[in-house]
Design an enzyme around this catalytic site. Structure first.
Site, PDB file in Angstrom:
ATOM      1  N   GLY A  12       0.814  -1.205   0.000  1.00 24.06           N
ATOM      2  CA  GLY A  12       0.000   0.000   0.000  1.00 24.06           C
ATOM      3  C   GLY A  12       0.847   1.254   0.000  1.00 24.06           C
ATOM      4  O   GLY A  12       0.538   2.242   0.676  1.00 24.06           O
ATOM      5  N   ILE A  17      -0.062   6.568   4.656  1.00 21.42           N
ATOM      6  CA  ILE A  17       0.949   6.073   5.582  1.00 21.42           C
ATOM      7  C   ILE A  17       2.001   5.252   4.851  1.00 21.42           C
ATOM      8  O   ILE A  17       3.187   5.299   5.193  1.00 21.42           O
ATOM      9  CB  ILE A  17       0.276   5.251   6.707  1.00 21.42           C
ATOM     10  N   TYR A 156     -13.998  -3.580   9.490  1.00 24.48           N
ATOM     11  CA  TYR A 156     -12.769  -2.800   9.655  1.00 24.48           C
ATOM     12  C   TYR A 156     -12.163  -2.975  11.051  1.00 24.48           C
ATOM     13  O   TYR A 156     -11.005  -3.370  11.193  1.00 24.48           O
ATOM     14  CB  TYR A 156     -13.042  -1.320   9.373  1.00 24.48           C
TER      15      TYR A 156
END
Length: 268
Positions: A12, A17, A156
């Site tokens: 990612g 981040i 989540y």
């Protein structure tokens, strides 16, 4: 002892981040392997880091929603003779809305990216770390993994709680071998996450003291994993929230979560 130039694999890595980890670790003298779906962003970031830090950056785009992707990624590393010292399991996203209103394929992809892929990458890369007696694994979890679940983004918080417990066990199994494992638990972070989930208008109403930059989150993470901290919640406000919820009766914590989550999550 760590290698003179550690090699870090960041999932990612195209934004948020993940990209902040790439910039921070490159500045600290790491070589990098960047992976995500958006090839153009990865290539642009890689070129900028090569110019600024004279580091080696390998771009290996992949979609971790594909169950074959973790093995294929590790095979590509092996073919290039690359030995990963730092694994940053950062890839993730949110699926807004209630559980039954979302197609199962969407849920299955989410579980693959946020639960199965991080575990498989750790499993595949740990033997090399153990052989070299050095390694760092950062699993990007969330403050959401410490507080009660809420309506919307049903999987989540559950996935982040999994990463926390997974990191704890993995750390205890490997810390005597020179391998530190840390579950990084940021709260609200300035990134594209809320644009993707369609909650930008909601979270923009929240006070500024609740937010951190991705760079601040990564700085805390690096220091935490190096000192051997197994679970790290970033930011004083987030640590206060975690402690407060821990002291509350479950019924009160659930009520508070239900009330406050309306400010930043769509339940339908």
């Amino acid at each position: 002892m760590p290698p003179s130039r550690p090699l870090s694999l960041i999932t990612g890595a195209s934004a948020g981040i993940g990209a902040a980890f790439a910039r921070d670790l490159a500045a600290r003298g790491h070589d990098l392997v960047l992976t995500a779906r958006r090839v153009d962003r990865l290539e642009a970031l890689a070129e900028a880091l090569r110019r600024q830090h004279q580091c080696q950056v390998t771009v290996l785009p992949c979609d971790l929603a594909d169950p074959a992707a973790p093995e294929q990624l590790c095979n590509a590393l092996a073919q290039r003779g690359l030995h990963v010292d730092w694994l940053i399991n950062n890839a993730g996203y949110g699926v807004p809305g209630t559980f039954e209103a979302t197609a199962w394929k969407t849920h299955a992809d989410f579980i693959q990216v946020l639960i199965t892929a991080p575990a498989e990458l750790a499993w595949r890369l740990l033997p090399g770390m153990r052989q070299r007696s050095y390694g760092r694994i950062v699993n990007v979890a969330s403050l959401a993994g410490h507080v009660p679940g809420s309506a919307g983004h049903t999987l989540y918080a559950a996935s982040k709680a999994y990463l926390i417990k997974f990191s704890q066990s993995l750390a205890l199994e490997n810390r005597h071998l020179g391998i530190n494992v840390c579950a990084l638990c940021p709260g609200f972070t300035l990134s594209e996450f809320h644009d993707v989930t369609g909650t930008r208008d909601l979270v923009n109403k929240m006070p500024s003291y609740m937010w951190q930059t991705a760079e601040a989150v990564v700085q805390e993470s690096y220091e935490a994993v190096e000192r051997g901290e197994i679970v790290h919640v970033t930011g004083r406000f987030n640590r206060f929230i975690k402690s407060l919820v821990k002291l509350m009766p479950d019924r009160m914590a659930l009520w508070l979560s239900a009330r406050e989550s309306k400010r930043y999550r769509h339940a339908d």
